[in-house]
Design a protein around this motif. Sequence first.
Motif, PDB file in Angstrom:
ATOM      1  N   ASN A   2       0.821  -0.917   0.021  1.00 28.10           N
ATOM      2  CA  ASN A   2       0.119   0.127  -0.075  1.00 28.10           C
ATOM      3  C   ASN A   2       0.522   1.212  -0.012  1.00 28.10           C
ATOM      4  O   ASN A   2       2.395   0.920   0.612  1.00 28.10           O
ATOM      5  N   ASN A   3       0.175   2.396  -0.157  1.00 28.59           N
ATOM      6  CA  ASN A   3       1.201   3.789  -0.481  1.00 28.59           C
ATOM      7  C   ASN A   3       2.209   3.985   1.158  1.00 28.59           C
ATOM      8  O   ASN A   3       3.109   4.384   1.010  1.00 28.59           O
ATOM      9  N   GLU A   5       3.240   2.418   3.239  1.00 32.65           N
ATOM     10  CA  GLU A   5       3.936   0.958   2.951  1.00 32.65           C
ATOM     11  C   GLU A   5       4.903   1.470   2.136  1.00 32.65           C
ATOM     12  O   GLU A   5       6.436   1.325   2.381  1.00 32.65           O
ATOM     13  N   LYS A   6       4.999   2.165   0.862  1.00 30.56           N
ATOM     14  CA  LYS A   6       5.702   2.945  -0.106  1.00 30.56           C
ATOM     15  C   LYS A   6       5.963   3.943   0.860  1.00 30.56           C
ATOM     16  O   LYS A   6       7.916   3.997   0.018  1.00 30.56           O
ATOM     17  N   PHE A   7       5.488   5.279   1.679  1.00 29.12           N
ATOM     18  CA  PHE A   7       5.983   5.465   1.660  1.00 29.12           C
ATOM     19  C   PHE A   7       7.023   5.786   2.953  1.00 29.12           C
ATOM     20  O   PHE A   7       8.551   6.090   2.814  1.00 29.12           O
TER      21      PHE A   7
END
Length: 357
Positions: A2-3, A5-7
């Motif tokens: 998800n976003n 985790e990407k961040f």
Amino acid sequence: MNNFEKFLIFCSGAYLPLVRRCPASINRFMGIGATVLFTAIFAGLAVSYALSTVFSSFWVILGIALIWALMIFNLDRYIVSTLKKQDQFFPEFKQALPRLVLALLIALVIAKPLELRIFEKEINRELDEQRLATIENSREKIAAGYPEINELESKIENLRAGIAAKEDFRNQKQVEYDQERFGVKTEGTTGLAGIGINAEKKEKQLDQAEQDYQYTQKLNEGRIQDLEEEIRRINVLKEQEFQNQMVSLDAYDGLAARLQAFRDLMLKNTAIYWANWMIVFLFVMIEMAPILVKLMGSRGPYDQLLDFHEAGIVLTGEEQWYKKSGDSAVRKEVFDGLYDKRKARRVDFELGMLGEK
């Protein structure tokens, strides 16, 4: 993925396309990214408290705190992203040493404002004690600058002592007169009751003492009033000077004053001294945690892919360089050939012109 985790992976300084190919390394980079993120948040909170002792505007504090947090975030992310695993401890430690020193300095800067916030009540009490001591010292210095007050007070005491002496003498004559009238036998009386020659003499002495007392009291009271008026005038000047100093003393609540008060407090209180060092050590460990995780961890698939990726970029650059260098050499050969042909034709032309002549 998800976003969020990407961040967190972005916060860790890792290259997301390569992390996707290494699922086992995702949690490690998320943990490193979260540490970097929370360190930046702590830095923003710490500097916001420090700024609150300087600025009163909420938006100014918020703006500077955000800039500071972003700067710390960028530094931490850079420190973590530039540390590469080589499976050789000493080369890695040598590479990480400047980054560890920088992390230590950042941790000390972040920890200090939070320490001031944690021990705020104790620091306020210490500031109050220092302020009271400063006030007392200021009053003593101001009083030392007006020695004439002591002289005036000494004159007033002498004048009052003169009045008291006249009053005592008058009272003594009153006692002697009463003893003479009532027939009390003393060294200065006859012991005969009634108003006789000695009683009349004592009465005249009493009247003279009373007049002397009244005159002295009136004269000295006037002088005392003048002296007290002068003292009041000087006290007004003293109070004005004191109030001028109090203006700067009331503002003695800034960051530098709190740092000095906190230092004095640590020297007085052993518990606060060790608590302070524990807080500093905690922030040092938080700031160094991403670097230590990388140092303690083993070389993984991500590190191998990263080396391949960077080596591929270097090889591609070298290939482009060699290709362009080859193309340039070919163009140079062609140009040299054309130039030689043109030069030969020009020579033949010039020889032909000479033959015709």
